[in-house]
Write a protein that holds these residues in place. Structure first.
Motif, PDB file in Angstrom:
ATOM      1  N   CYS A   1       0.847  -1.201   0.000  1.00  0.00           N
ATOM      2  CA  CYS A   1       0.000   0.000   0.000  1.00  0.00           C
ATOM      3  C   CYS A   1       0.881   1.249   0.000  1.00  0.00           C
ATOM      4  O   CYS A   1       1.869   1.327   0.732  1.00  0.00           O
ATOM      5  CB  CYS A   1      -0.926   0.001   1.224  1.00  0.00           C
ATOM      6  SG  CYS A   1      -1.873   1.530   1.393  1.00  0.00           S
ATOM      7  N   ASP A   2       0.515   2.229  -0.842  1.00  0.00           N
ATOM      8  CA  ASP A   2       1.336   3.437  -0.968  1.00  0.00           C
ATOM      9  C   ASP A   2       1.402   4.236   0.325  1.00  0.00           C
ATOM     10  O   ASP A   2       2.305   5.047   0.517  1.00  0.00           O
ATOM     11  CB  ASP A   2       0.759   4.337  -2.079  1.00  0.00           C
ATOM     12  CG  ASP A   2       0.911   3.686  -3.452  1.00  0.00           C
ATOM     13  OD1 ASP A   2       1.771   2.781  -3.576  1.00  0.00           O
ATOM     14  OD2 ASP A   2       0.167   4.058  -4.378  1.00  0.00           O
TER      15      ASP A   2
ATOM     16  N   ALA B   1      -4.218  -1.679   4.812  1.00  0.00           N
ATOM     17  CA  ALA B   1      -4.216  -1.201   3.440  1.00  0.00           C
ATOM     18  C   ALA B   1      -5.290  -0.120   3.329  1.00  0.00           C
ATOM     19  O   ALA B   1      -6.376  -0.263   3.899  1.00  0.00           O
ATOM     20  CB  ALA B   1      -4.513  -2.351   2.483  1.00  0.00           C
ATOM     21  N   CYS B   2      -4.962   0.984   2.595  1.00  0.00           N
ATOM     22  CA  CYS B   2      -5.891   2.117   2.576  1.00  0.00           C
ATOM     23  C   CYS B   2      -7.107   1.833   1.682  1.00  0.00           C
ATOM     24  O   CYS B   2      -8.177   2.381   1.881  1.00  0.00           O
ATOM     25  CB  CYS B   2      -5.172   3.383   2.125  1.00  0.00           C
ATOM     26  SG  CYS B   2      -4.792   3.398   0.360  1.00  0.00           S
ATOM     27  N   GLY B   3      -6.927   0.970   0.667  1.00  0.00           N
ATOM     28  CA  GLY B   3      -8.041   0.654  -0.221  1.00  0.00           C
ATOM     29  C   GLY B   3      -8.290   1.713  -1.278  1.00  0.00           C
ATOM     30  O   GLY B   3      -9.216   1.585  -2.083  1.00  0.00           O
ATOM     31  N   GLU B   4      -7.469   2.766  -1.297  1.00  0.00           N
ATOM     32  CA  GLU B   4      -7.723   3.874  -2.230  1.00  0.00           C
ATOM     33  C   GLU B   4      -6.553   4.176  -3.157  1.00  0.00           C
ATOM     34  O   GLU B   4      -6.740   4.725  -4.232  1.00  0.00           O
ATOM     35  CB  GLU B   4      -8.059   5.149  -1.437  1.00  0.00           C
ATOM     36  CG  GLU B   4      -9.390   5.064  -0.726  1.00  0.00           C
ATOM     37  CD  GLU B   4      -9.530   6.127   0.355  1.00  0.00           C
ATOM     38  OE1 GLU B   4      -8.569   6.885   0.584  1.00  0.00           O
ATOM     39  OE2 GLU B   4     -10.604   6.164   0.972  1.00  0.00           O
ATOM     40  N   CYS B   5      -5.357   3.862  -2.728  1.00  0.00           N
ATOM     41  CA  CYS B   5      -4.171   4.244  -3.514  1.00  0.00           C
ATOM     42  C   CYS B   5      -4.088   3.379  -4.789  1.00  0.00           C
ATOM     43  O   CYS B   5      -4.785   2.368  -4.901  1.00  0.00           O
ATOM     44  CB  CYS B   5      -2.909   4.072  -2.664  1.00  0.00           C
ATOM     45  SG  CYS B   5      -2.527   2.345  -2.307  1.00  0.00           S
TER      46      CYS B   5
ATOM     47  N   CYS C   1      -3.448  -0.317  -4.019  1.00  0.00           N
ATOM     48  CA  CYS C   1      -4.630  -1.037  -3.517  1.00  0.00           C
ATOM     49  C   CYS C   1      -5.632  -1.284  -4.649  1.00  0.00           C
ATOM     50  O   CYS C   1      -6.270  -2.337  -4.704  1.00  0.00           O
ATOM     51  CB  CYS C   1      -5.294  -0.260  -2.383  1.00  0.00           C
ATOM     52  SG  CYS C   1      -4.388  -0.378  -0.817  1.00  0.00           S
TER      53      CYS C   1
HETATM   54 ZN   LIG Z   1      -3.368   1.659  -0.318  1.00  0.00          ZN
END
Ligand SMILES: [Zn+2]
Length: 386
Positions: A52-53, A59-63, A66
């Motif tokens: 994840c960035d 994990a952010c789920g947005e980058c 992800c």
């Molecule tokens: Zn992420």
């Protein structure tokens, strides 16, 4: 709860998080344990978190990373699974090169489903080995560095499907792993892996999920009502994938048959008894018979618990259960449960299913209505008593 996409497995999550925090992730993990407990799901989640960035513990789920993981299209993460072998394919061919388009299409579809639901079991016709050519790709790709400092991760699902030549090829990568590469092998058959592979991986055991964890997941992820979720969780033996499969089997309908079976077993109507035995034994499906018996076990367990004032699993059956407990105060419920367990083991051992069920009828009558089993003494049992 950390890493909520993975059901339960708190101990494993904490071990992995500790390794991430201290930058001590090994080059190779082996996740082992029963089917449907979340080994692949954990491997995918670990890959998501590590790459994840935002570099957080979740994990952010947005980058972008992800997003790539969400479709299993991450350039640094590869998911390997057993594949069918194409016509005339040799170990020098690319793993997919000789496969018909239809097979490749099914594979892509299965990977898409796996990306959506990490508990999905990938099913490909005729796929029984992890090819040596797939493992060679691991070796080749791991020699390139990744973009943006991503960790190169290979998840080898059902690792026991590597035959010796493939396993020996993997061994070379395990012996001198390139710096940023991590291999995660998952298996429900650890004993089938070569000792040389085992000795080079950090092994992590996955326990069966608890009934509460499975029931909770069924409610949250599959929108199953709580009572039904509890019943199915009880039948799933710690395996969430199996629990989901049971959803399709209309367990609640089968449970009605179970109650009907017990009712008829206690009646004096021989035709009814033969009919109800035939209904279940006539299917000749041992899995269904075992499921049927497990539901019966659960039902009698509830009767026993209820007779001691406890909380039942078949909540919607509370009044039926109460009537049973009231009508048969002398029933030897522990004895009944032992008989049902015996029947489960007999059906599993390829005994004649009809015979097992007829024997069970006799045992049920003897244990629930004392004196009823040995001879056809009229017993005042009406259809309403169960
Ligand atoms: Zn992420």
């Amino acid at each position: 709860m950390i890493w909520p996409r993975v059901i339960g497995q708190r101990r494993v999550k904490e071990m992995l998080l500790a390794a991430i925090r201290t930058s001590r992730l090994p080059h190779a993990y082996l996740f082992y344990g029963g089917e449907g407990v979340g080994k692949d799901a954990m491997a995918l989640e670990l890959a998501r978190v590590v790459n994840c960035d935002r570099h957080g513990e979740e994990a952010c789920g947005e980058c972008p990373s992800c997003a790539q993981m969400a479709s299993l299209q991450h350039p640094a993460v590869r998911f390997l699974t057993p594949l069918p072998t194409g016509k005339g394919e040799t170990s020098e061919d690319d793993p997919l090169a000789k496969l018909p388009d239809a097979d490749v299409h099914v594979l892509q579809e299965q990977l898409r489903l796996k990306a959506q639901n990490p508990y999905h079991t990938i099913r490909l016709p005729r796929a029984n080995v992890i090819k040596i050519s797939s493992v060679r790709e691991v070796r080749r790709e791991s020699s390139f560095s990744t973009e943006g400092g991503k960790r190169r991760i290979f998840i080898i699902s059902q690792a026991e499907a590597m035959e010796a030549p493939a396993a020996n090829t993997l061994l070379k990568t395990l012996e001198e792993p390139p710096g940023d590469t991590m291999l995660i092998l998952t298996t429900a058959h650890r004993e089938a892996l070569l000792p040389t592979i085992l000795s080079r991986c950090q092994s992590i055991r996955f326990d069966p999920l608890t009934e509460q964890e499975i029931a909770g997941a069924l409610v949250e992820r599959n929108n199953v009502p709580a009572g039904q979720a509890a019943t199915i969780a009880r039948l799933a033996s710690g395996n969430y994938t199996k629990a989901v499969e049971l959803l399709d089997d209309d367990i609640m309908e089968l449970r009605k048959d179970v109650v009907d079976f017990v009712r008829k077993a206690l009646s004096r109507n021989v035709v009814d008894i033969v009919e109800s035995v035939e209904k279940i034994a006539g299917t000749r499906d041992r899995d269904v018979a075992v499921r049927f018996l497990n539901l019966m076990l659960l039902w009698f367990r509830d009767a026993l618990v209820l007779s001691h004032g406890g909380a039942v699993i078949n909540e919607d059956q509370q009044s039926d259960l109460q009537r049973f407990v009231t009508n048969f105060p002398r029933a030897d419920l522990l004895g009944v449960m032992a008989d049902v367990e015996k029947a489960i083991s007999l059906v599993g051992r390829y005994a004649y299913i009809r015979l097992v069920f007829f024997r069970l009828v006799v045992r049920l009558r003897g244990a629930i209505v004392p004196g009823a089993a040995a001879h056809a003494t009229p017993v005042p049992v009406s259809r309403k008593t169960v």
